[in-house]
Design a protein around this motif. Structure first.
Motif, PDB file in Angstrom:
ATOM      1  N   ALA A 129       0.842  -1.207   0.000  1.00 48.95           N
ATOM      2  CA  ALA A 129       0.000   0.000   0.000  1.00 48.95           C
ATOM      3  C   ALA A 129       0.870   1.246   0.000  1.00 48.95           C
ATOM      4  O   ALA A 129       1.888   1.314   0.699  1.00 48.95           O
ATOM      5  CB  ALA A 129      -0.913   0.006   1.226  1.00 48.95           C
ATOM      6  N   GLU A 130       0.471   2.225  -0.787  1.00 47.97           N
ATOM      7  CA  GLU A 130       1.144   3.525  -0.776  1.00 47.97           C
ATOM      8  C   GLU A 130       0.736   4.238   0.514  1.00 47.97           C
ATOM      9  O   GLU A 130      -0.447   4.497   0.739  1.00 47.97           O
ATOM     10  CB  GLU A 130       0.725   4.356  -1.990  1.00 47.97           C
ATOM     11  N   ARG A 131       1.708   4.547   1.334  1.00 47.54           N
ATOM     12  CA  ARG A 131       1.447   5.092   2.666  1.00 47.54           C
ATOM     13  C   ARG A 131       0.589   6.363   2.641  1.00 47.54           C
ATOM     14  O   ARG A 131      -0.385   6.471   3.380  1.00 47.54           O
ATOM     15  CB  ARG A 131       2.785   5.336   3.355  1.00 47.54           C
ATOM     16  N   GLU A 132       0.943   7.318   1.804  1.00 45.51           N
ATOM     17  CA  GLU A 132       0.197   8.583   1.760  1.00 45.51           C
ATOM     18  C   GLU A 132      -1.238   8.358   1.294  1.00 45.51           C
ATOM     19  O   GLU A 132      -2.170   8.962   1.821  1.00 45.51           O
ATOM     20  CB  GLU A 132       0.913   9.591   0.867  1.00 45.51           C
ATOM     21  N   ASP A 133      -1.425   7.488   0.303  1.00 44.42           N
ATOM     22  CA  ASP A 133      -2.772   7.183  -0.179  1.00 44.42           C
ATOM     23  C   ASP A 133      -3.587   6.479   0.901  1.00 44.42           C
ATOM     24  O   ASP A 133      -4.770   6.756   1.073  1.00 44.42           O
ATOM     25  CB  ASP A 133      -2.715   6.305  -1.432  1.00 44.42           C
ATOM     26  N   ALA A 134      -2.952   5.553   1.604  1.00 42.20           N
ATOM     27  CA  ALA A 134      -3.639   4.827   2.676  1.00 42.20           C
ATOM     28  C   ALA A 134      -4.059   5.788   3.789  1.00 42.20           C
ATOM     29  O   ALA A 134      -5.193   5.727   4.274  1.00 42.20           O
ATOM     30  CB  ALA A 134      -2.746   3.716   3.220  1.00 42.20           C
ATOM     31  N   HIS A 135      -3.148   6.683   4.186  1.00 43.99           N
ATOM     32  CA  HIS A 135      -3.500   7.685   5.199  1.00 43.99           C
ATOM     33  C   HIS A 135      -4.688   8.510   4.731  1.00 43.99           C
ATOM     34  O   HIS A 135      -5.629   8.746   5.493  1.00 43.99           O
ATOM     35  CB  HIS A 135      -2.327   8.618   5.476  1.00 43.99           C
ATOM     36  N   ALA A 136      -4.629   8.974   3.484  1.00 40.74           N
ATOM     37  CA  ALA A 136      -5.697   9.813   2.940  1.00 40.74           C
ATOM     38  C   ALA A 136      -7.029   9.067   2.937  1.00 40.74           C
ATOM     39  O   ALA A 136      -8.071   9.644   3.269  1.00 40.74           O
ATOM     40  CB  ALA A 136      -5.333  10.283   1.538  1.00 40.74           C
ATOM     41  N   THR A 137      -6.997   7.797   2.584  1.00 44.25           N
ATOM     42  CA  THR A 137      -8.227   6.998   2.561  1.00 44.25           C
ATOM     43  C   THR A 137      -8.848   6.916   3.944  1.00 44.25           C
ATOM     44  O   THR A 137     -10.050   7.158   4.122  1.00 44.25           O
ATOM     45  CB  THR A 137      -7.934   5.582   2.016  1.00 44.25           C
ATOM     46  N   VAL A 138      -8.039   6.579   4.940  1.00 43.52           N
ATOM     47  CA  VAL A 138      -8.577   6.440   6.298  1.00 43.52           C
ATOM     48  C   VAL A 138      -9.036   7.788   6.835  1.00 43.52           C
ATOM     49  O   VAL A 138     -10.117   7.897   7.427  1.00 43.52           O
ATOM     50  CB  VAL A 138      -7.547   5.785   7.240  1.00 43.52           C
TER      51      VAL A 138
END
Length: 102
Positions: free
Chosen positions: A21-30
């Motif tokens: 998982a792309e960390r920044e994208d995952a953070h943004a999703t949550v």
């Protein structure tokens, strides 16, 4: 779980994020899911990661007055934002509920 005693409930949801998982994208999703959940319930969540293990995350939601409504909204927003797609295969999101000691 229904909160029949009117004691505020704290929710702790922990899981391992997929290795790819792309960390920044995952953070943004949550965080986007948490904002939508807060708009529905008035409960603002926090997102933490385990010290020394940045793929184990925890969402915290405190002072939940209506557990049934909160859990229904949590299910809807988790699905809508595809948060479970971020979870490491073979594991899952673990939800724990706590109340203040009497």
């Amino acid at each position: 779980m229904t909160n029949d005693t009117a004691v505020p409930v704290a929710y702790y949801i922990y899981y391992r994020v997929r290795a790819d998982a792309e960390r920044e994208d995952a953070h943004a999703t949550v965080r986007t899911m948490q904002a939508a959940l807060a708009a529905r319930t008035g409960v603002q969540g926090r997102l933490l990661e385990r010290c020394g293990d940045d793929v184990t995350w925890m969402e915290i939601y405190e002072s939940v007055a209506d557990s049934a409504a909160f859990e229904a909204a949590l299910r809807v927003e988790t699905e809508a934002h595809q948060v479970t797609d971020l979870v490491e295969p073979g594991s899952g999101r673990h939800l724990e509920r706590f109340v203040e000691c009497a």
